[in-house]
Motif scaffolding. Structure first.
Motif, PDB file in Angstrom:
ATOM      1  N   LYS A  14       0.814  -1.215   0.000  1.00 42.57           N
ATOM      2  CA  LYS A  14       0.000   0.000   0.000  1.00 42.57           C
ATOM      3  C   LYS A  14       0.847   1.264   0.000  1.00 42.57           C
ATOM      4  O   LYS A  14       0.602   2.202  -0.755  1.00 42.57           O
ATOM      5  N   ILE A  15       1.845   1.327   0.877  1.00 45.06           N
ATOM      6  CA  ILE A  15       2.729   2.504   0.954  1.00 45.06           C
ATOM      7  C   ILE A  15       4.002   2.139   0.205  1.00 45.06           C
ATOM      8  O   ILE A  15       4.837   1.387   0.692  1.00 45.06           O
ATOM      9  N   TYR A  19       5.433   5.517  -7.277  1.00 46.29           N
ATOM     10  CA  TYR A  19       4.330   6.476  -7.211  1.00 46.29           C
ATOM     11  C   TYR A  19       3.957   7.005  -8.601  1.00 46.29           C
ATOM     12  O   TYR A  19       3.278   8.030  -8.732  1.00 46.29           O
ATOM     13  N   ILE A 315       4.171  -1.853   3.961  1.00 49.33           N
ATOM     14  CA  ILE A 315       5.077  -0.719   3.752  1.00 49.33           C
ATOM     15  C   ILE A 315       6.270  -1.186   2.934  1.00 49.33           C
ATOM     16  O   ILE A 315       6.952  -2.153   3.297  1.00 49.33           O
ATOM     17  N   ILE A 360       3.176  10.652  -0.582  1.00 45.19           N
ATOM     18  CA  ILE A 360       2.968  10.077   0.742  1.00 45.19           C
ATOM     19  C   ILE A 360       2.224  11.087   1.603  1.00 45.19           C
ATOM     20  O   ILE A 360       2.643  12.239   1.734  1.00 45.19           O
ATOM     21  N   THR A 361       1.124  10.682   2.200  1.00 46.14           N
ATOM     22  CA  THR A 361       0.333  11.582   3.043  1.00 46.14           C
ATOM     23  C   THR A 361       0.868  11.582   4.478  1.00 46.14           C
ATOM     24  O   THR A 361       1.634  10.692   4.877  1.00 46.14           O
ATOM     25  N   SER A 363      -0.838  10.985   7.122  1.00 48.38           N
ATOM     26  CA  SER A 363      -1.359   9.803   7.820  1.00 48.38           C
ATOM     27  C   SER A 363      -0.560   8.553   7.463  1.00 48.38           C
ATOM     28  O   SER A 363      -0.343   7.674   8.316  1.00 48.38           O
ATOM     29  N   GLU A 364      -0.105   8.463   6.234  1.00 44.77           N
ATOM     30  CA  GLU A 364       0.743   7.333   5.836  1.00 44.77           C
ATOM     31  C   GLU A 364       2.106   7.416   6.512  1.00 44.77           C
ATOM     32  O   GLU A 364       2.661   6.393   6.941  1.00 44.77           O
ATOM     33  N   CYS A 365       2.646   8.629   6.602  1.00 43.75           N
ATOM     34  CA  CYS A 365       3.903   8.800   7.343  1.00 43.75           C
ATOM     35  C   CYS A 365       3.737   8.359   8.788  1.00 43.75           C
ATOM     36  O   CYS A 365       4.596   7.666   9.348  1.00 43.75           O
ATOM     37  N   TYR A 367       1.625   6.228   9.926  1.00 52.08           N
ATOM     38  CA  TYR A 367       1.490   4.774   9.961  1.00 52.08           C
ATOM     39  C   TYR A 367       2.864   4.095   9.912  1.00 52.08           C
ATOM     40  O   TYR A 367       3.122   3.134  10.654  1.00 52.08           O
TER      41      TYR A 367
END
Length: 378
Positions: A14-15, A19, A315, A360-361, A363-365, A367
């Motif tokens: 997902k991450i 990109y 990740i 990368i958002t 919230s993803e950072c 996570y």
């Protein structure tokens, strides 16, 4: 990534480091320019290549820029243009991507490795003791978009009359002490490989220089040695940036500052949040440098276990790179051994790369950060 099986495996996460779908979701503008290319028909060294070279000169503050087939070719052609040949020695870092060394070896020269400093770049203090009568050039690598200590390297090169070819493949838009890649080198070499900060739809590279002599030589070397359509001055290579790729590069130029600033912002956020974890070591960050984070690298305890843990958490944690250049199978003929470059070896055993790109958002950072904290139980 390369080869379909690797793309398939990585794309499930997902991450992700990849990109490109997001970066080129506005592709209709590019396709419209490609339609114009089809009507013009100038597929090799066309007008868009000229335009791209002019743009690149503007962000590097150099007099000349030449689009070539790849970042590897940019280094190789620069060395050839500088007169490097069989039997010569070229000093470079033991911690880099394979292309740096491949470009040296394919000229016929011998790579001579030097260990790195705490910033993961070549250690200038160790360069001079590696110089011999056969040394003809230094290839410093601006690792992860942090420009090397070029003033010190330039002083050494001038003292010993050595060529400097900057491997700036990670360093598009980077600065240090108010200078950019290419300021101190005879050339600086950039890559537009798909996951570089300014990228194209395949391989592509560019050489910048302030030397008219180097510009003239590389102009010949990249295009069969042709002075014009009918006159071949030297038998040379075919390494031209395709016009189509230049069109893609021109499209990305509109975003390069935003791309750079977002990567820096994400890296700083990671630095701030991860620095409190005892098992994580953040590299040196210099106030005088604008590091552009082609990759975001940290040193960690139990690296391999952490990498597996993060992958299980969706990740895309990677290792750039697990084996230093002097211990690669291809380097056996150089007769280096384990222990010769302890900092490079320690770095390769303990570094981990986290996705840091502009999509990368926060919230993803978070996570990613919380997953690392979970692994270390802190």
């Amino acid at each position: 990534n390369y080869l379909p099986i690797q793309y398939s495996k990585t794309n499930k996460l997902k991450i992700n480091h990849n990109y490109l779908q997001d970066q080129f979701n506005d592709n209709e503008e590019i396709f419209e320019d490609i339609r114009k290319l089809v009507k013009r028909g100038d597929y090799t060294l066309g007008q868009s290549v000229n335009d791209f070279e002019e743009k690149f000169k503007s962000i590097t503050n150099t007099k000349y820029a030449l689009g070539v087939g790849s970042g590897t070719d940019a280094i190789f052609l620069s060395l050839i243009a500088g007169g490097i040949e069989k039997g010569d020695e070229v000093i470079t870092t033991a911690y880099t991507f394979y292309a740096t060394i491949g470009a040296i070896v394919t000229t016929g020269a011998k790579p001579v490795f030097v260990d790195i400093g705490d910033d993961y770049n070549i250690d200038p203090k160790q360069i001079e003791k590696a110089i011999t009568k056969k040394t003809k050039a230094i290839v410093p690598v601006h690792w992860s978009g942090l420009i090397c200590e070029m003033q010190k390297i330039k002083q050494i090169a001038d003292k010993h009359n050595l060529l400097i070819i900057e491997d700036a493949c990670h360093a598009i838009n980077a600065e240090r002490d108010n200078f950019k890649a290419g300021f101190y080198g005879d050339t600086a070499c950039f890559s537009m490989h798909p996951l570089k900060n300014l990228n194209v739809w395949g391989d592509g590279g560019i050489v910048v220089t302030n030397s008219k002599k180097m510009f003239s030589k590389i102009s010949l070397l990249r295009n069969h040695g042709l002075r014009n359509r009918d006159v071949c001055e030297i038998f040379a290579y075919n390494s031209r940036l395709d016009t189509l790729q230049a069109i893609v590069g021109l499209h990305l130029f509109k975003k390069i500052d935003a791309i750079t600033n977002k990567r820096i912002e994400n890296a700083k956020y990671f630095d701030d949040k991860l620095s409190s974890i005892p098992q994580v070591n953040i590299p040196i960050r210099l106030k005088s440098a604008k590091q552009v984070y082609h990759i975001y690298v940290i040193k960690v305890k139990d690296r391999d276990k952490l990498q597996s843990f993060l992958i299980d958490k969706n990740i895309d944690a990677k290792v750039h790179y697990p084996i230093p250049m002097h211990l690669q199978p291809a380097s056996k003929f150089l007769n280096y051994k384990e222990g010769d470059f302890p900092k490079a070896e320690d770095t390769c055993k303990n570094v981990l790369s986290l996705p840091v790109h502009e999509f990368i958002t926060k919230s993803e950072c978070d996570y990613v950060i919380n997953s690392i904290k979970e692994f270390y139980k802190c």
